[in-house]
Every structure is written in C-alpha cells, then in structure tokens.
Design a protein around this motif. Structure first.
Motif, PDB file in Angstrom:
ATOM      1  N   ILE A 270       4.494  -4.447  -1.774  1.00 48.70           N
ATOM      2  CA  ILE A 270       5.655  -4.459  -0.881  1.00 48.70           C
ATOM      3  C   ILE A 270       5.332  -3.553   0.300  1.00 48.70           C
ATOM      4  O   ILE A 270       5.299  -2.322   0.155  1.00 48.70           O
ATOM      5  CB  ILE A 270       6.935  -3.987  -1.593  1.00 48.70           C
ATOM      6  CG1 ILE A 270       7.175  -4.828  -2.855  1.00 48.70           C
ATOM      7  CG2 ILE A 270       8.143  -4.075  -0.666  1.00 48.70           C
ATOM      8  CD1 ILE A 270       8.369  -4.383  -3.676  1.00 48.70           C
TER       9      ILE A 270
ATOM     10  N   HIS B  36       3.059  -5.199  -8.029  1.00 49.13           N
ATOM     11  CA  HIS B  36       3.706  -5.677  -6.812  1.00 49.13           C
ATOM     12  C   HIS B  36       3.009  -5.119  -5.575  1.00 49.13           C
ATOM     13  O   HIS B  36       2.355  -4.069  -5.639  1.00 49.13           O
ATOM     14  CB  HIS B  36       5.210  -5.360  -6.799  1.00 49.13           C
ATOM     15  CG  HIS B  36       5.560  -3.925  -6.549  1.00 49.13           C
ATOM     16  ND1 HIS B  36       6.571  -3.276  -7.228  1.00 49.13           N
ATOM     17  CD2 HIS B  36       5.064  -2.995  -5.680  1.00 49.13           C
ATOM     18  CE1 HIS B  36       6.668  -2.037  -6.790  1.00 49.13           C
ATOM     19  NE2 HIS B  36       5.761  -1.851  -5.858  1.00 49.13           N
TER      20      HIS B  36
ATOM     21  N   TYR C   1       7.793 -10.092   2.624  1.00 44.99           N
ATOM     22  CA  TYR C   1       8.542  -8.964   2.075  1.00 44.99           C
ATOM     23  C   TYR C   1       7.851  -8.421   0.824  1.00 44.99           C
ATOM     24  O   TYR C   1       7.638  -7.208   0.702  1.00 44.99           O
ATOM     25  CB  TYR C   1       9.971  -9.366   1.732  1.00 44.99           C
ATOM     26  CG  TYR C   1      10.720  -8.242   1.042  1.00 44.99           C
ATOM     27  CD1 TYR C   1      11.111  -7.111   1.747  1.00 44.99           C
ATOM     28  CD2 TYR C   1      10.966  -8.294  -0.333  1.00 44.99           C
ATOM     29  CE1 TYR C   1      11.757  -6.059   1.107  1.00 44.99           C
ATOM     30  CE2 TYR C   1      11.605  -7.246  -0.975  1.00 44.99           C
ATOM     31  CZ  TYR C   1      12.005  -6.129  -0.253  1.00 44.99           C
ATOM     32  OH  TYR C   1      12.635  -5.087  -0.888  1.00 44.99           O
ATOM     33  N   SER C   2       7.495  -9.291  -0.131  1.00 44.12           N
ATOM     34  CA  SER C   2       6.885  -8.788  -1.361  1.00 44.12           C
ATOM     35  C   SER C   2       6.061  -9.860  -2.046  1.00 44.12           C
ATOM     36  O   SER C   2       6.291 -11.063  -1.882  1.00 44.12           O
ATOM     37  CB  SER C   2       7.959  -8.291  -2.335  1.00 44.12           C
ATOM     38  OG  SER C   2       8.736  -9.380  -2.818  1.00 44.12           O
TER      39      SER C   2
END
Length: 335
Positions: free
Chosen positions: A80, A78, A65-66
């Motif tokens: 994502i 990040h 997911y991330s």
C-alpha cells in the motif's frame, strides 16, 4: 398567446450522434476498471519445496491503492503506497514469504523479509496511472499447512475504488519414500487358481490411487483400505483377487495427483501339480479297503486249500495231528 417553438435545423440533427459518441468516449476513458487479474502458482508442490506465486493485472490507467495476498481468508502480504512501510508481511501458518518483487509500468520495487526501506519511486505512485502490473512472491519450504486457496486482490484509488480479485488453489504432495510393494505371491499357481495379493503404499499425502496390471491388462482391486498414521500421512492397501491360467507378470501403479510410482514386476508361475504315484493293491483288503498293505491286512481264521493228491493240508479244516484226539472222543463211551 402561444409561445414560439424553435425547430432544430437538419444540420443540428446530424451533430447529435457525434456529440453522444464523444460524451460516451470521454465518460468511459479511465473508468473501464481493473481487469485481467490472474494468479499463477503450481497446482501441486512437493513437501519442502519453494513455490513462486505471481499475480498479474491490468489497471487500465487507474491509480493504485493496494495489492493484497491472502491464504484462505487470512492476509499474509500487502503493498500500500500510502502506508509506511508500504510493504508488510504477516504470519500465517504454512506461509513463509522470502521476497517480493513488484513492477508497475516501468517502476520496479523489491523487498525481502527484513528490508522495509522506502523506495525513491514511491512518491511517484500517488499520481501514476498504472497499466500493466506484476507482483512476484516466493513461498519457502511449503508443508501440509501451506495448501489452500491463494487470492490476489488489486484495488484502485479514488474516485473509482475499483477492485479486481483472482484465486488459485495449491496442493502439497508428500511422495512415498519407496516404491509400492506387493505381498502374498506364491511359488507357483495351478491353472485357474486365484492370485490373492496386496499392494502397499506407505506415508503419502494424499492417499494413493492404486491400479493393478496382470500382464498388460488393467485389473481392478477387490478392496482398498486407507489408514491415517500418527504423522497425518496416509498408508493405502489395495487387494487383488483374480484367476491365472498361464505364466504372466503382475505389478501395481500408485498415483498421487500428476505423480506416478510403480512397483517391481513380479512373475506369476503357473504349472500343473506333480502327478502322485499310485501303489497297486497286491493284497486282500476285506471290508476295510482294498488299498491296504500286507502288514495292515486281517488274515482269515480258516483258509482251506486242497491240492490234487495231497490229502489234507496243514491249512485244512482237519489235520492229521488231530486224529488221535478224535478217535479218543469216539471210543471213550465204550471204555
């Protein structure tokens, strides 16, 4: 009136452990969770250098997911896949990211600070069961604000939403511009005399730890002072006081984390003081001392001296020149 109870056959009993093993194996497949999250970066970096940060992990065949990076509690990067753009960098004081490389199984993703173009492999991540992953980020030109705790957070997609976290602390070192200096050395010392010296280390971060050596013997400082300059850097003063009995060398060693800086070796000369010449007393000194010179000596008022056959001398109590005056005084009443 009573219902019949069917008793399982022995063969059925033997199948129960096998069925339980199969159910547990199926239930555990794919939900072991994220593990082996590790952050690698140097514990100490010098001021102005570039630092490579690596976050490795094992998602155990979960969907990503991330991936998020933090300094302290502030997120600065990040990745994502569901976001557009998937890769983002945020401004955090002391953190300047120049590039990011990410590998997930056999897929590779690279980004620099300005490149936000979607990779053609991004759609594959939606259903990709990720095993081993590694993220590389480079921090440019670190300063004192760059030091702190760096954290990597890996999150899996539904249904588990599992999360793995690891952290590592970074220290930033400001090295001294010159080697430590020693002040207060005399030309020579008498045997047993104390040396009183100061070792000075300027403009460092953090403050230096100073160790003295007299010859090969480690010697403790009697006092240490640490001063903070206007720039935020530190100046350290360590003082040594110890007796010396023979010629030796002295030096001081400054330590900052795993870095060491040594002063010059100075020679401590030890010798007896020169013997002062003593002038023998050749004159009478009276009560004012017997070591005075003739020019400072008080002469006696009378100094009678009798020499055999010489009668009255010039230095005697009587003098022949006084005889007429004496006779006048004796016979004046009769005149």
């Amino acid at each position: 009136m009573y219902g019949l109870v069917r008793v399982p056959s022995p063969a059925a009993h033997s199948l129960i452990p096998l069925l339980l093993f199969i159910l547990l194996s199926l239930d555990g497949a794919g939900v072991v969770g994220i593990r082996n999250v590790v952050v690698n970066l140097p514990a100490v970096a010098t001021l102005g250098s570039n630092v490579k940060l690596e976050c490795s992990f094992d998602m155990e065949n979960e969907t990503l997911y991330s991936i998020k990076l933090y300094k302290g509690s502030q997120e600065f990067l990040h990745f994502i896949p569901e976001f557009r753009p998937p890769h983002s960098v945020y401004k955090v004081r002391g953190v300047l990211v120049t590039g990011t490389n990410l590998s997930l199984n056999s897929l590779e993703f690279s980004y620099n600070h300005e490149d936000q173009i979607d990779h053609p492999s991004l759609p594959l991540l939606k259903k990709l069961k990720v095993g081993i992953g590694v993220l590389h980020a480079e921090l440019l030109n670190v300063d004192l604000f760059s030091q702190g705790v760096y954290t990597c957070e890996i999150s899996a997609d539904s249904p588990s939403w599992d999360t793995g976290i690891a952290s590592q602390r970074l220290h930033v070192l400001v090295e001294p511009e010159s080697r430590p200096t020693i002040h207060g050395i005399q030309t020579f010392y008498r045997p047993g005399q104390d040396v009183q010296l100061t070792c000075k280390v300027q403009n460092t971060f953090p403050s230096a730890n100073i160790t003295w050596y007299l010859g090969d013997i480690k010697t403790e400082s009697v006092s240490v002072e640490k001063e903070t300059e206007d720039s935020g850097l530190m100046t350290t003063l360590a003082r040594l006081q110890a007796p010396v009995f023979q010629e030796t060398t002295v030096k001081c060693l400054a330590s900052l984390w795993t870095h060491h800086y040594q002063s010059k070796d100075y020679v401590i000369l030890v010798k007896d003081p020169p013997t002062a010449s003593v002038r023998a007393n050749q004159t009478h000194g009276g009560k004012n001392g017997g070591t005075g010179t003739a020019g400072n000596q008080l002469e006696p008022v009378f100094q009678p001296s009798v020499t055999a056959g010489a009668g009255w001398t010039d230095g005697g109590f009587f003098n022949l020149m006084m005889l007429p005056h004496i006779l006048y005084l004796l016979y004046s009443p009769f005149l």
